[in-house]
Design a protein around this motif. Structure first.
Motif, mmCIF file in Angstrom:
data_model
loop_
_atom_site.group_PDB
_atom_site.id
_atom_site.type_symbol
_atom_site.label_atom_id
_atom_site.label_comp_id
_atom_site.label_asym_id
_atom_site.label_seq_id
_atom_site.Cartn_x
_atom_site.Cartn_y
_atom_site.Cartn_z
ATOM 1 N N LEU A 435 0.827 -1.202 0.000
ATOM 2 C CA LEU A 435 0.000 0.000 0.000
ATOM 3 C C LEU A 435 0.865 1.257 0.000
ATOM 4 N N ALA A 436 1.976 1.224 0.742
ATOM 5 C CA ALA A 436 2.859 2.389 0.822
ATOM 6 C C ALA A 436 3.839 2.452 -0.343
ATOM 7 N N SER A 437 3.821 1.456 -1.239
ATOM 8 C CA SER A 437 4.766 1.360 -2.355
ATOM 9 C C SER A 437 6.200 1.425 -1.850
ATOM 10 N N ALA A 438 6.464 0.698 -0.766
ATOM 11 C CA ALA A 438 7.826 0.628 -0.236
ATOM 12 C C ALA A 438 8.699 -0.186 -1.186
ATOM 13 N N ASP A 439 9.951 0.243 -1.344
ATOM 14 C CA ASP A 439 10.864 -0.461 -2.233
ATOM 15 C C ASP A 439 11.444 -1.714 -1.587
ATOM 16 N N MET A 440 11.468 -1.753 -0.265
ATOM 17 C CA MET A 440 12.043 -2.894 0.439
ATOM 18 C C MET A 440 11.376 -3.009 1.805
ATOM 19 N N MET A 441 11.159 -4.238 2.223
ATOM 20 C CA MET A 441 10.668 -4.497 3.576
ATOM 21 C C MET A 441 11.734 -5.299 4.318
ATOM 22 N N LYS A 442 12.151 -4.774 5.466
ATOM 23 C CA LYS A 442 13.171 -5.423 6.270
ATOM 24 C C LYS A 442 12.505 -6.192 7.405
ATOM 25 N N LEU A 443 12.869 -7.471 7.514
ATOM 26 C CA LEU A 443 12.360 -8.316 8.591
ATOM 27 C C LEU A 443 13.510 -8.629 9.540
ATOM 28 N N GLY A 444 13.327 -8.297 10.791
ATOM 29 C CA GLY A 444 14.332 -8.609 11.801
ATOM 30 C C GLY A 444 13.937 -9.834 12.595
ATOM 31 N N TYR A 445 14.932 -10.614 12.957
ATOM 32 C CA TYR A 445 14.711 -11.798 13.796
ATOM 33 C C TYR A 445 15.228 -11.466 15.196
ATOM 34 N N VAL A 446 14.293 -11.286 16.122
ATOM 35 C CA VAL A 446 14.610 -10.877 17.487
ATOM 36 C C VAL A 446 14.202 -12.001 18.430
ATOM 37 N N SER A 447 15.100 -12.355 19.332
ATOM 38 C CA SER A 447 14.844 -13.464 20.250
ATOM 39 C C SER A 447 15.108 -13.017 21.680
ATOM 40 N N ARG A 448 14.459 -13.698 22.600
ATOM 41 C CA ARG A 448 14.730 -13.451 24.006
ATOM 42 C C ARG A 448 16.139 -13.926 24.363
ATOM 43 N N ILE A 449 16.750 -13.221 25.318
ATOM 44 C CA ILE A 449 18.052 -13.683 25.816
ATOM 45 C C ILE A 449 17.901 -15.044 26.477
ATOM 46 N N HIS A 450 16.803 -15.216 27.202
ATOM 47 C CA HIS A 450 16.465 -16.500 27.828
ATOM 48 C C HIS A 450 14.976 -16.711 27.644
ATOM 49 N N PRO A 451 14.523 -17.945 27.408
ATOM 50 C CA PRO A 451 13.091 -18.165 27.158
ATOM 51 C C PRO A 451 12.167 -17.652 28.256
ATOM 52 N N ARG A 452 12.667 -17.510 29.484
ATOM 53 C CA ARG A 452 11.813 -17.043 30.574
ATOM 54 C C ARG A 452 11.997 -15.553 30.866
ATOM 55 N N ASP A 453 12.789 -14.861 30.064
ATOM 56 C CA ASP A 453 13.030 -13.432 30.263
ATOM 57 C C ASP A 453 12.396 -12.683 29.098
ATOM 58 N N HIS A 454 11.246 -12.035 29.339
ATOM 59 C CA HIS A 454 10.535 -11.359 28.263
ATOM 60 C C HIS A 454 10.791 -9.851 28.251
ATOM 61 N N PHE A 455 11.830 -9.396 28.963
ATOM 62 C CA PHE A 455 12.185 -7.988 28.958
ATOM 63 C C PHE A 455 13.437 -7.703 28.127
ATOM 64 N N ASN A 456 14.341 -8.643 28.017
ATOM 65 C CA ASN A 456 15.621 -8.438 27.339
ATOM 66 C C ASN A 456 15.690 -9.301 26.087
ATOM 67 N N HIS A 457 16.100 -8.670 24.978
ATOM 68 C CA HIS A 457 16.097 -9.351 23.688
ATOM 69 C C HIS A 457 17.372 -9.031 22.928
ATOM 70 N N VAL A 458 17.651 -9.841 21.913
ATOM 71 C CA VAL A 458 18.797 -9.637 21.031
ATOM 72 C C VAL A 458 18.334 -9.761 19.583
ATOM 73 N N ILE A 459 19.013 -9.016 18.708
ATOM 74 C CA ILE A 459 18.751 -9.086 17.263
ATOM 75 C C ILE A 459 19.707 -10.121 16.677
ATOM 76 N N LEU A 460 19.156 -11.150 16.050
ATOM 77 C CA LEU A 460 19.963 -12.241 15.507
ATOM 78 C C LEU A 460 20.255 -12.080 14.017
ATOM 79 N N ALA A 461 19.358 -11.435 13.293
ATOM 80 C CA ALA A 461 19.556 -11.271 11.847
ATOM 81 C C ALA A 461 18.541 -10.266 11.321
ATOM 82 N N VAL A 462 18.856 -9.654 10.183
ATOM 83 C CA VAL A 462 17.951 -8.755 9.473
ATOM 84 C C VAL A 462 18.005 -9.135 8.001
ATOM 85 N N VAL A 463 16.839 -9.375 7.414
ATOM 86 C CA VAL A 463 16.758 -9.818 6.011
ATOM 87 C C VAL A 463 15.825 -8.865 5.267
#
Length: 565
Positions: A435-463
């Protein structure tokens, strides 16, 4: 007293252990007397000297001398047993094994050479095996507890409380949407507002081995303004620029409705010959669904960090912070015709640009929508617009794929799993980019540092993906998307003036249209409240006009902080 047992004479051997040598004594008096001896063959299995546990009461059992309770096979006191020691030779009399599979069996005994197998084929086999095991586990879980309610009945609740005085006008099954098709010409830009920061290309080189911590941007304000509260849309409506008005969030929800599982609602206002599609304050449209189309059930308790509501809040929080972290924050911005229409003077706002675009639906019907782009990048001296979104991993056991292990070697398998578990969310992001006629859409893969910690995260990849190519990859048909919008617009145009609400059924693939009072969903409208555990807190309200629905702080961050408190 019974008769005593006569042990007899026991000879004494002064030269060593055991009985004296019979040859030396010249007599066989040292041999045991009156003791039965069981003759045996050298090929027989040797038993015990005396086994008192045997049962000889069965008369039908054949008499075998070796079955005696005494067995003196190892007794050297019987010289007759040593006569054939020198000539004894054990020979295996078993016949050779016969071939099991006929004459061709001997050719199958050759050792097979190891074959190299394609890694992707092996990955697909492993994924299929995991899916099969998961289905079996769910099947046995349901069989073990037949009284347990289905996931749909327990988790999926209506996004809005249906009041008794609401009048239902129509219900539309999703099956009718699949056959719709409508082609629209290229849109025209009426106005561009806001400012964009440049994308930081170093994030394209992030891998799970050099992950980056996700930062928090509490000072940057994000706005979730509905259609009728947008001052620019009000101005365009007064100028009769179009007859239908909406936002990209609302349009993408309608376009991808057949993929949705959770309930959602859109407010429709018919004013004169104009049609406005709105969202309620605190609507679920402001959040992001997680594992919506997955077969793996999520925890039902709302206070669980992996419940559907908690994950939606967490995903919206991650998405906002990710969209600001991957920018070059050096103060260099690309500005447009007007400033951000929802920001106050001197207020720090997130990097976003609003494109007010117009599509022609009919000869006398035009649609205007506010579309968003989040960043800009120069490619070959040409400016390209980007949309920035983040997928989040909360616990690998729910998806069956560990991003930290698979993102580098099997990125396609990770994306395929996300397309299966979050088909609706990815389709809506793609529709918004189109709809916005964007030339590229970036998808980031963000994961929790620990499965039981939902406050702290890390970026693992951007595609990065081109929206049209990605839409074809996920089987998102543009003509079908606009066909759904056109059919709903035509249906609403036939309604009388008033306020309506379009509600997706929580348990069935269909939408219903209800006529509601004119003051419905307003501050002074009193309706039967939902239970506390089902309510979604609305964003903070500001001044009148366009700022009334602006979330001057990060709404999702507030909700998470409130939970932590």
């Amino acid at each position: 007293m019974g008769k005593s047992f006569d042990v007899g004479a026991v000879p004494f051997n002064a030269d060593g252990w055991g009985p004296p040598d019979a040859a030396a004594g010249g007599t066989a008096n040292n041999l045991p007397l009156n003791v039965p001896f069981a003759p045996f063959s050298r090929s027989d299995k040797l038993g015990r000297i005396a086994d008192w546990t045997r049962n000889f009461n069965n008369p039908a059992r054949s008499k075998n001398p070796a079955d005696s309770v005494f067995d003196f096979a190892n007794d050297d006191s019987f010289p007759a047993s040593a006569d054939d020691d020198a000539s004894f030779r054990l020979v295996d009399g078993k016949p050779p094994p016969r071939p099991k599979f006929g004459p061709r069996w001997r050719f199958q005994q050759q050792r097979q050479l190891p074959q190299r197998r394609d890694e992707e084929v092996e990955a697909r086999k492993r994924e299929a095996e995991k899916d099969r095991a998961r289905r079996d586990r769910l099947y046995h879980m349901n069989r073990s507890n037949p009284n347990q309610q289905r996931r749909e009945a327990a988790v999926f609740k209506s996004s809005v409380d249906i009041q008794p005085e609401w009048n239902m006008h129509d219900q539309i099954p999703f099956s009718t949407f699949s056959k719709l098709s409508f082609t629209v010409p290229e849109p025209e830009d009426l106005l561009l507002c806001g400012a964009l920061e440049y994308y930081d290309r170093t994030y394209d080189r992030i891998t799970p081995k050099n992950e980056r911590r996700l930062e928090r941007f509490k000072n940057r304000n994000f706005f979730k303004v509905t259609t009728t509260d947008d001052p620019v849309i009000r101005r365009l409506a007064n100028e009769d620029k179009a007859t239908v008005f909406a936002t990209d969030t609302i349009l993408s929800t309608l376009m991808c409705a057949p993929r949705s599982v959770y309930s959602w609602d859109i407010v429709v206002q018919r004013v004169g010959n104009k049609l406005f599609f709105d969202k309620r304050d605190g609507s679920q449209l402001d959040l992001l669904s997680v594992h919506e189309t997955s077969q793996e059930p999520l925890p039902e308790a709302k206070d669980d960090i992996n419940s559907a509501h908690s994950l939606s809040v967490e995903a919206a929080y991650i998405n906002q912070n990710f969209s600001q972290q991957v920018l070059i924050r050096d103060g260099n911005k690309v500005t447009f015709d007007e400033a951000n229409p929802f920001a106050n003077e001197g207020e720090e706002v997130a990097s976003v640009a609003y494109r007010y675009r117009r599509w022609k639906l009919d000869d006398d019907m035009y649609l205007v929508a506010r579309c968003e782009v989040h960043s800009v990048v120069d490619v070959n001296k040409q400016r390209s617009f980007l949309t920035l979104n983040a997928l989040n991993e909360f616990d690998p056991k729910y998806s069956g794929v560990d991003w930290r292990q698979k993102l580098e070697t099997q990125r396609g398998a990770v994306l395929a799993t996300e397309l299966k578990n979050n088909a609706n969310k990815l389709a809506k992001w793609t529709a918004q980019a189109l709809l916005a006629s964007a030339d590229m859409m970036k998808l980031g893969y963000v994961s929790r540092i620990h499965p039981r910690d939902h406050f702290n995260h890390v970026i693992l990849a951007v595609v990065g993906y081109k929206p049209r190519d990605f839409a074809a990859q996920i089987n998102l048909n543009t003509a079908n998307m606009w066909g759904i919008v056109k059919s709903i617009v035509d249906l609403c145009m036939k309604l009388n003036e008033g306020k309506y609400v379009l509600v997706k059924d929580p348990s069935k693939p269909q939408v219903r249209i209800y006529e509601v009072p004119a003051d419905a969903f307003e501050n002074d409208y009193v309706e039967e409240p939902l239970p506390e555990d089902e309510q979604v807190q609305p964003p903070a309200e500001g001044a009148e006009g366009g700022e009334s629905a602006a979330t001057t702080n990060d709404v999702e961050d507030k909700l998470i902080d409130d939970k932590a408190a």
